[in-house]
Write an enzyme that holds these catalytic residues in place. Sequence first.
Site, PDB file in Angstrom:
ATOM      1  N   ALA A 226      -4.472  -6.722  -1.178  1.00  0.00           N
ATOM      2  CA  ALA A 226      -3.610  -7.633  -0.434  1.00  0.00           C
ATOM      3  C   ALA A 226      -2.858  -8.571  -1.364  1.00  0.00           C
ATOM      4  O   ALA A 226      -1.670  -8.862  -1.155  1.00  0.00           O
ATOM      5  CB  ALA A 226      -4.439  -8.431   0.576  1.00  0.00           C
TER       6      ALA A 226
ATOM      7  N   HIS B 262     -19.785 -29.546 -16.674  1.00  0.00           N
ATOM      8  CA  HIS B 262     -21.212 -29.202 -16.601  1.00  0.00           C
ATOM      9  C   HIS B 262     -21.881 -30.033 -15.505  1.00  0.00           C
ATOM     10  O   HIS B 262     -21.600 -31.229 -15.374  1.00  0.00           O
ATOM     11  CB  HIS B 262     -21.886 -29.496 -17.936  1.00  0.00           C
ATOM     12  CG  HIS B 262     -23.380 -29.327 -17.899  1.00  0.00           C
ATOM     13  ND1 HIS B 262     -23.978 -28.082 -17.927  1.00  0.00           N
ATOM     14  CD2 HIS B 262     -24.388 -30.237 -17.806  1.00  0.00           C
ATOM     15  CE1 HIS B 262     -25.291 -28.243 -17.875  1.00  0.00           C
ATOM     16  NE2 HIS B 262     -25.567 -29.542 -17.798  1.00  0.00           N
TER      17      HIS B 262
ATOM     18  N   ASP C 141       0.794  -1.228   0.000  1.00  0.00           N
ATOM     19  CA  ASP C 141       0.000   0.000   0.000  1.00  0.00           C
ATOM     20  C   ASP C 141       0.824   1.275   0.000  1.00  0.00           C
ATOM     21  O   ASP C 141       0.276   2.360  -0.247  1.00  0.00           O
ATOM     22  CB  ASP C 141      -0.928   0.023   1.222  1.00  0.00           C
ATOM     23  CG  ASP C 141      -2.083  -0.948   1.094  1.00  0.00           C
ATOM     24  OD1 ASP C 141      -2.146  -1.685   0.084  1.00  0.00           O
ATOM     25  OD2 ASP C 141      -2.930  -0.994   2.006  1.00  0.00           O
TER      26      ASP C 141
END
Length: 472
Positions: free
Chosen positions: A325, A449, A317
């Site tokens: 993160a 599927h 940051d």
Amino acid sequence: MVSLFDVIVIGSGPAGYVAAIRSAQLGLKTACVEQWMNNGRVVYGGTCLNVGCIPSKTLLEISHKFIDAKANFEKIGINFENISINVKKMIRHKNKIVYSLNDGIAALFKANGVVVLRGSGKILTKKTVEVLHKGKLCNLKAKNIIIASGSIPRCLNHVPFNGDTIIDSAAALNLQEVPNRLGIIGAGIIGIELGSVWSRLGSKVTIFESLDKLLPVIDFSLSKQISQILKKQGLNIKFNVRIIGSEIVNNEVKVRFIDPFGEHCLTFDKLIVCIGRMPFTQSLIDKESGLVIATNGFIKVDRQCKTNLSGIYAVGDVVRGPMLAHKAAQEGIMVAELIAGNQVQLNYDTIPGVIYTSPEVAWVGKNEQQIISYGIKNYKIGIFPFANCGRARTSNEIQGLVKIITDVNDIILGVHIIGHNASELIAQGVIAMEFSSSAEDLALTCFAHPTLSEAIHEAACTASLGNTIHNI
């Protein structure tokens, strides 16, 4: 006392603890400095683990289960009466998860031989780190330093936090009861996630946003759809708002604001201010060190997180890019590998973003408005709605769609998903883009599927082949 390490990491958040562990795994003598303490224990994991990602997603999951049971279970044949929420027990459960993950990081440090240094770190000249703990100073020398000090919430001077009625996002994760009227300043990711939690649990939520639309960072078609969905869920989002002041009267907070219709005042039991975060570099760097910090507080780095000083890196940051993160952790790994002599480069074009609303929103790569602004012509779009997906119908989760954008050569430029489990599905888009896949590559791949991931396959078919089997 002066000790010599190969690597000293400042901060044990997602960027810091990952960088420290990987450095140690690569055979480097590593120390990690952490100043966050709670009842005499070091608090690992930074904002993400303690007052961000993990606790907020815990509360989002609980509140989603609550509202799903309350609103939808009877429709599918599950009957019960008088469902309720025990907020105090919910918060204790959240805290238990946080504590266990803290213990996990401590165990990882021990297993990998990372030396933990309690206290605040400060970078001096000549790659020296000063550590202050309980009034005692010690100086540590390092061949390499990794700055991973994280970020803190931004505040509004005319709406000051008081820890009770006007709170930040961290305190909003520890409320002991559901507020009747909840105000939130900021309709960013944090604001709408917190608003979703407490709205589901019974709060009347009003969110103030200074912009004219929701979440401009995401593709405009997804932004429009999630805005409509959140409105139907009961979130009252006011756009084009300027907050002009607040006043606490009788344990209530009055918020004065201006919107296109004039000046107004609304009263709330709690007000959360979440207008973004700023890098935490307070008292971190001695001016004599020569480390360059931009005017906005971020530490200047190149694409490999190298600062202007040899052997000193900054990640997470405190540097440019999204405050995420997973981005921070990968930067930590990249820097550790570089220090060990390995050539590694993080691909910043394939970092996913996620918003944990219900349905979730996730994306990777460029959105359509970016493609238009970059002047890219003849791009193609493939869209497939979850309403046409068999697994989505069996799960009663038919809201949303998958949108894949390709260039004229069919190379995937962006994948955008709004829907159930979008946070998990987006990894398929990340992997495809990491390997420069075409939409045809996905179209010719066999997907299981019934699964939600079939929606990605169908969207790829539409983008590459111009049509698909299950779209009307």
